[in-house]
Design a protein around this motif. Structure first.
Motif, PDB file in Angstrom:
ATOM      1  N   ALA A   1      37.987 -18.799  14.522  1.00  0.00           N
ATOM      2  CA  ALA A   1      38.651 -18.077  15.601  1.00  0.00           C
ATOM      3  C   ALA A   1      38.417 -18.769  16.938  1.00  0.00           C
ATOM      4  O   ALA A   1      39.329 -18.866  17.774  1.00  0.00           O
ATOM      5  N   LYS A   2      37.216 -19.268  17.149  1.00  0.00           N
ATOM      6  CA  LYS A   2      36.900 -19.976  18.388  1.00  0.00           C
ATOM      7  C   LYS A   2      37.743 -21.246  18.525  1.00  0.00           C
ATOM      8  O   LYS A   2      38.266 -21.540  19.596  1.00  0.00           O
ATOM      9  N   LYS A   3      37.869 -21.982  17.423  1.00  0.00           N
ATOM     10  CA  LYS A   3      38.657 -23.215  17.436  1.00  0.00           C
ATOM     11  C   LYS A   3      40.132 -22.918  17.747  1.00  0.00           C
ATOM     12  O   LYS A   3      40.760 -23.610  18.552  1.00  0.00           O
ATOM     13  N   ALA A   4      40.682 -21.869  17.149  1.00  0.00           N
ATOM     14  CA  ALA A   4      42.069 -21.498  17.406  1.00  0.00           C
ATOM     15  C   ALA A   4      42.246 -21.075  18.862  1.00  0.00           C
ATOM     16  O   ALA A   4      43.235 -21.424  19.508  1.00  0.00           O
ATOM     17  N   HIS A   5      41.280 -20.336  19.400  1.00  0.00           N
ATOM     18  CA  HIS A   5      41.351 -19.900  20.797  1.00  0.00           C
ATOM     19  C   HIS A   5      41.269 -21.101  21.740  1.00  0.00           C
ATOM     20  O   HIS A   5      41.978 -21.144  22.759  1.00  0.00           O
ATOM     21  N   GLN A   6      40.449 -22.076  21.425  1.00  0.00           N
ATOM     22  CA  GLN A   6      40.336 -23.280  22.245  1.00  0.00           C
ATOM     23  C   GLN A   6      41.653 -24.047  22.270  1.00  0.00           C
ATOM     24  O   GLN A   6      42.089 -24.513  23.323  1.00  0.00           O
ATOM     25  N   ILE A   7      42.282 -24.178  21.128  1.00  0.00           N
ATOM     26  CA  ILE A   7      43.551 -24.903  21.063  1.00  0.00           C
ATOM     27  C   ILE A   7      44.628 -24.166  21.843  1.00  0.00           C
ATOM     28  O   ILE A   7      45.423 -24.783  22.554  1.00  0.00           O
ATOM     29  N   ALA A   8      44.654 -22.841  21.745  1.00  0.00           N
ATOM     30  CA  ALA A   8      45.625 -22.066  22.516  1.00  0.00           C
ATOM     31  C   ALA A   8      45.385 -22.245  24.012  1.00  0.00           C
ATOM     32  O   ALA A   8      46.337 -22.347  24.795  1.00  0.00           O
ATOM     33  N   GLY A   9      44.137 -22.291  24.421  1.00  0.00           N
ATOM     34  CA  GLY A   9      43.821 -22.529  25.828  1.00  0.00           C
ATOM     35  C   GLY A   9      44.259 -23.900  26.302  1.00  0.00           C
ATOM     36  O   GLY A   9      44.751 -24.057  27.419  1.00  0.00           O
TER      37      GLY A   9
END
Length: 50
Positions: free
Chosen positions: A5-13
């Motif tokens: 989830a953290k990795k997906a949130h980072q990419i979205a950012g």
């Protein structure tokens, strides 16, 4: 799960910061191409019965 989830949130950012003037359609395309794949890959871990 938290790492995925953290990795997906980072990419979205990164998408939001890189492309400041973007319409909804283009953001959706980029999200599905880059972020959704990470979330989809981890889905069996979150809900193994489905």
């Amino acid at each position: 799960i938290a790492a995925w989830a953290k990795k997906a949130h980072q990419i979205a950012g990164i998408i939001r910061r890189t492309f400041t003037h973007m319409d909804t359609e283009n953001f959706t395309r980029l999200f599905k191409a880059l972020v959704y794949l990470h979330l989809e890959y981890a889905a069996p871990i979150w809900s193994p019965q489905t």
